[in-house]
Design a protein around this motif. Sequence first.
Motif, PDB file in Angstrom:
ATOM      1  N   VAL A 262      81.280 -18.016  91.629  1.00  0.00           N
ATOM      2  CA  VAL A 262      80.554 -16.749  91.560  1.00  0.00           C
ATOM      3  C   VAL A 262      80.151 -16.471  90.122  1.00  0.00           C
ATOM      4  O   VAL A 262      80.639 -17.104  89.177  1.00  0.00           O
ATOM      5  N   GLY A 263      79.266 -15.480  89.950  1.00  0.00           N
ATOM      6  CA  GLY A 263      78.967 -14.950  88.636  1.00  0.00           C
ATOM      7  C   GLY A 263      77.900 -15.697  87.856  1.00  0.00           C
ATOM      8  O   GLY A 263      77.376 -16.737  88.271  1.00  0.00           O
ATOM      9  N   ARG A 264      77.619 -15.119  86.707  1.00  0.00           N
ATOM     10  CA  ARG A 264      76.679 -15.715  85.751  1.00  0.00           C
ATOM     11  C   ARG A 264      77.340 -15.570  84.381  1.00  0.00           C
ATOM     12  O   ARG A 264      77.453 -14.466  83.840  1.00  0.00           O
ATOM     13  N   ILE A 265      77.776 -16.682  83.810  1.00  0.00           N
ATOM     14  CA  ILE A 265      78.578 -16.703  82.599  1.00  0.00           C
ATOM     15  C   ILE A 265      77.789 -17.407  81.489  1.00  0.00           C
ATOM     16  O   ILE A 265      77.326 -18.541  81.675  1.00  0.00           O
ATOM     17  N   VAL A 266      77.644 -16.732  80.359  1.00  0.00           N
ATOM     18  CA  VAL A 266      76.998 -17.353  79.197  1.00  0.00           C
ATOM     19  C   VAL A 266      78.034 -17.398  78.079  1.00  0.00           C
ATOM     20  O   VAL A 266      78.321 -16.376  77.445  1.00  0.00           O
ATOM     21  N   PRO A 267      78.625 -18.562  77.803  1.00  0.00           N
ATOM     22  CA  PRO A 267      79.647 -18.631  76.746  1.00  0.00           C
ATOM     23  C   PRO A 267      79.063 -18.320  75.376  1.00  0.00           C
ATOM     24  O   PRO A 267      77.926 -18.692  75.060  1.00  0.00           O
ATOM     25  N   VAL A 463      79.355 -11.866  80.652  1.00  0.00           N
ATOM     26  CA  VAL A 463      79.764 -12.060  82.046  1.00  0.00           C
ATOM     27  C   VAL A 463      79.044 -11.093  82.969  1.00  0.00           C
ATOM     28  O   VAL A 463      79.047  -9.876  82.743  1.00  0.00           O
ATOM     29  N   ASP A 464      78.443 -11.632  84.026  1.00  0.00           N
ATOM     30  CA  ASP A 464      77.852 -10.827  85.101  1.00  0.00           C
ATOM     31  C   ASP A 464      78.491 -11.273  86.414  1.00  0.00           C
ATOM     32  O   ASP A 464      78.265 -12.393  86.871  1.00  0.00           O
ATOM     33  N   LEU A 465      79.308 -10.417  86.996  1.00  0.00           N
ATOM     34  CA  LEU A 465      79.967 -10.733  88.267  1.00  0.00           C
ATOM     35  C   LEU A 465      79.489  -9.795  89.373  1.00  0.00           C
ATOM     36  O   LEU A 465      80.257  -9.403  90.250  1.00  0.00           O
ATOM     37  N   SER A 466      78.224  -9.468  89.342  1.00  0.00           N
ATOM     38  CA  SER A 466      77.677  -8.544  90.343  1.00  0.00           C
ATOM     39  C   SER A 466      77.704  -9.128  91.752  1.00  0.00           C
ATOM     40  O   SER A 466      77.600  -8.387  92.736  1.00  0.00           O
ATOM     41  N   ASP A 467      77.861 -10.440  91.864  1.00  0.00           N
ATOM     42  CA  ASP A 467      77.890 -11.073  93.186  1.00  0.00           C
ATOM     43  C   ASP A 467      79.306 -11.343  93.692  1.00  0.00           C
ATOM     44  O   ASP A 467      79.483 -11.982  94.730  1.00  0.00           O
ATOM     45  N   VAL A 468      80.344 -10.865  92.999  1.00  0.00           N
ATOM     46  CA  VAL A 468      81.700 -11.286  93.321  1.00  0.00           C
ATOM     47  C   VAL A 468      82.140 -10.836  94.712  1.00  0.00           C
ATOM     48  O   VAL A 468      82.977 -11.497  95.349  1.00  0.00           O
ATOM     49  N   GLU A 469      81.574  -9.748  95.223  1.00  0.00           N
ATOM     50  CA  GLU A 469      81.997  -9.289  96.550  1.00  0.00           C
ATOM     51  C   GLU A 469      81.508 -10.204  97.668  1.00  0.00           C
ATOM     52  O   GLU A 469      81.908 -10.025  98.827  1.00  0.00           O
ATOM     53  N   GLU A 470      80.677 -11.192  97.335  1.00  0.00           N
ATOM     54  CA  GLU A 470      80.327 -12.196  98.343  1.00  0.00           C
ATOM     55  C   GLU A 470      81.565 -12.948  98.827  1.00  0.00           C
ATOM     56  O   GLU A 470      81.570 -13.532  99.918  1.00  0.00           O
ATOM     57  N   VAL A 471      82.616 -12.942  97.994  1.00  0.00           N
ATOM     58  CA  VAL A 471      83.873 -13.583  98.377  1.00  0.00           C
ATOM     59  C   VAL A 471      84.420 -13.002  99.682  1.00  0.00           C
ATOM     60  O   VAL A 471      85.066 -13.699 100.471  1.00  0.00           O
ATOM     61  N   LEU A 472      84.137 -11.730  99.939  1.00  0.00           N
ATOM     62  CA  LEU A 472      84.663 -11.071 101.133  1.00  0.00           C
ATOM     63  C   LEU A 472      84.112 -11.687 102.413  1.00  0.00           C
ATOM     64  O   LEU A 472      84.712 -11.525 103.488  1.00  0.00           O
ATOM     65  N   ASP A 473      82.990 -12.412 102.305  1.00  0.00           N
ATOM     66  CA  ASP A 473      82.381 -13.028 103.494  1.00  0.00           C
ATOM     67  C   ASP A 473      82.175 -14.535 103.352  1.00  0.00           C
ATOM     68  O   ASP A 473      81.556 -15.148 104.217  1.00  0.00           O
ATOM     69  N   MET A 474      82.679 -15.141 102.268  1.00  0.00           N
ATOM     70  CA  MET A 474      82.481 -16.579 102.083  1.00  0.00           C
ATOM     71  C   MET A 474      83.142 -17.376 103.205  1.00  0.00           C
ATOM     72  O   MET A 474      84.235 -17.024 103.672  1.00  0.00           O
ATOM     73  N   PRO A 475      82.528 -18.473 103.644  1.00  0.00           N
ATOM     74  CA  PRO A 475      83.113 -19.299 104.713  1.00  0.00           C
ATOM     75  C   PRO A 475      84.148 -20.286 104.163  1.00  0.00           C
ATOM     76  O   PRO A 475      83.831 -21.435 103.853  1.00  0.00           O
ATOM     77  N   PHE A 476      85.380 -19.845 104.016  1.00  0.00           N
ATOM     78  CA  PHE A 476      86.440 -20.720 103.521  1.00  0.00           C
ATOM     79  C   PHE A 476      86.949 -21.574 104.686  1.00  0.00           C
ATOM     80  O   PHE A 476      87.720 -21.106 105.529  1.00  0.00           O
ATOM     81  N   THR A 477      86.537 -22.836 104.730  1.00  0.00           N
ATOM     82  CA  THR A 477      86.869 -23.688 105.877  1.00  0.00           C
ATOM     83  C   THR A 477      87.489 -25.030 105.477  1.00  0.00           C
ATOM     84  O   THR A 477      87.793 -25.853 106.337  1.00  0.00           O
ATOM     85  N   ASP A 478      87.673 -25.263 104.179  1.00  0.00           N
ATOM     86  CA  ASP A 478      88.083 -26.585 103.682  1.00  0.00           C
ATOM     87  C   ASP A 478      89.551 -26.860 104.019  1.00  0.00           C
ATOM     88  O   ASP A 478      90.433 -26.097 103.635  1.00  0.00           O
TER      89      ASP A 478
END
Length: 558
Positions: A262-267, A463-478
Amino acid sequence: MIIDARTVEPGTAFDAEVCVIGTGPAGAAAAAELASRGADVVVLEGGGKGADREALDTYRGVAGTGAHDPLEAVRQKRLGGSSATWGGRCAPLDDLDLDAREWVPDSGWPIPHAELRRYYPRAQRHLQAGSCEYSAARSGFPESPVPASDVLTWDDTWRWSPPTKLAPRITALATGDQVRLFVHAGVARFDRDPLGGAVTAAVVVPRPGVEITVRARVYLLAAGGLESTRILLASDTDGGAGIGNEHDQLGRHYMTHPVGEVGRIVPTDAGRALALGYVSSGDGVYARRMLALGRRTQEAHRLRNLKAALWFADPKDPAHGDGLLSTFALTYWGLGRARLGFKSAGMHAQYTGTTGIARHLRNVVADLPRVGAFAASWARPRLTGGRILPSFMPLDGAHCRLRFDAEQSPDPANRVTLDRERDALGQRRLRVDYSVSAEDRRSIVTSMRMIGGELQRLGLASVDLSDVEEVLDMPFTDGTHQMGLLRMSESPHTGVVDTDTRVHGCANLFVAGSAVFPTAGAVGPTLALVALACRTAETAFATARNRVQAGTGSSTAS
């Protein structure tokens, strides 16, 4: 000696001191440990020397509730087991992973971490992961450009095995006098003494309608989490529910590791100076810093464990204009479309949705010198036998993402059971009921926000983590990390194996592998499971010799 079980006369019985089932990291390490002590060992491998469609079909499962990758895509029925597709990443568990945490249900191991630490150096040698040193400061990393944080830690590292493929290792063992290796020797079930409960035979079905048996003083089951569970569930010829299942614990508490980016990170310059990519350690092993929240922070916020690292930008959208990212996207798009093994499943399945194929191809052509240079550096160690760069990881683009490997809580509703459908060898297939809880997902979101916030506060990255709540619906199937199914416990009311990883109520049957983990931690399980396998082999060997003195079990090897 290597024996193809398909060529053995039906009804033949073989005797051994110890019978090891499986040739993956746990089985290969256990067999080597036993042979080094002078044990007479029979090793049973369900597959052959390479990938076999018919063998893998016997690993196909049945979907239950929730979502899980196809079982034949997340495990390997072949010599070397899962090491054939292992990336080589090693790290020890954290102390808190083994502790009882009241906010993590059913947490706590019945052994202290000090027990595992005794065997980590031995596991390192089996996996060729160099010295047992997991501190960046002591491994040749640059000094941190910023002071230590009370919230975020970055000194712990992963280390990478070459990666070691264990098929040659187990084959070499079989050239000696003490190890007989049977291939195409899938175990259908164990037979037991109806009075004492000890295992009397491992029943092998090499082809439909044919059975051969291995009689041993001690059995060590190391067939991978899912297959080891299936074998125990299927061992119910006395009308029960399988071995070790007197209290309905067998196959429950199934855990994997939720993984995503997730996120957009620019070191910043300071962030780049921290060296968050791959670094060659002092002993020539690739290593990488983990980003993690400290123990006190996890306790204060009631979080599950999680490890993070910088990851490259999303390759799927060709608008990035990066030839390397487009090469990666096209490669995994092709693997997914062709359904080629585990690289088409789990977190990699997302690449089947790659669009703009023509534009990706133009990116590759426009960036051909850089793509060619990378391809040459990727191929060179594979041709020369050197250590392989652990993964594709260009961090020199306009931005990066944050990848997480997260702990999943043990939940008895996540389980595997036997289905009515049978495979070509007549064995019942596994049914999987599995999901990642809302609480585990919320813990990931909170952890990532805290890690990102601390990176920004310390001046290590924008750091931009505006998309982090996508984790709530991510398809964790591995399902490549198979933990918890045969959990270790002091009582059979709460698990399947005891503190020696001996199946409760069965004096001569041990389990080696990550299925015995009561909790998952947030690092890949290979180092810890091999350490446990070394420990289990010691106990199994002592048990075999004690059974001789007591006059029980198989008395001779033939």
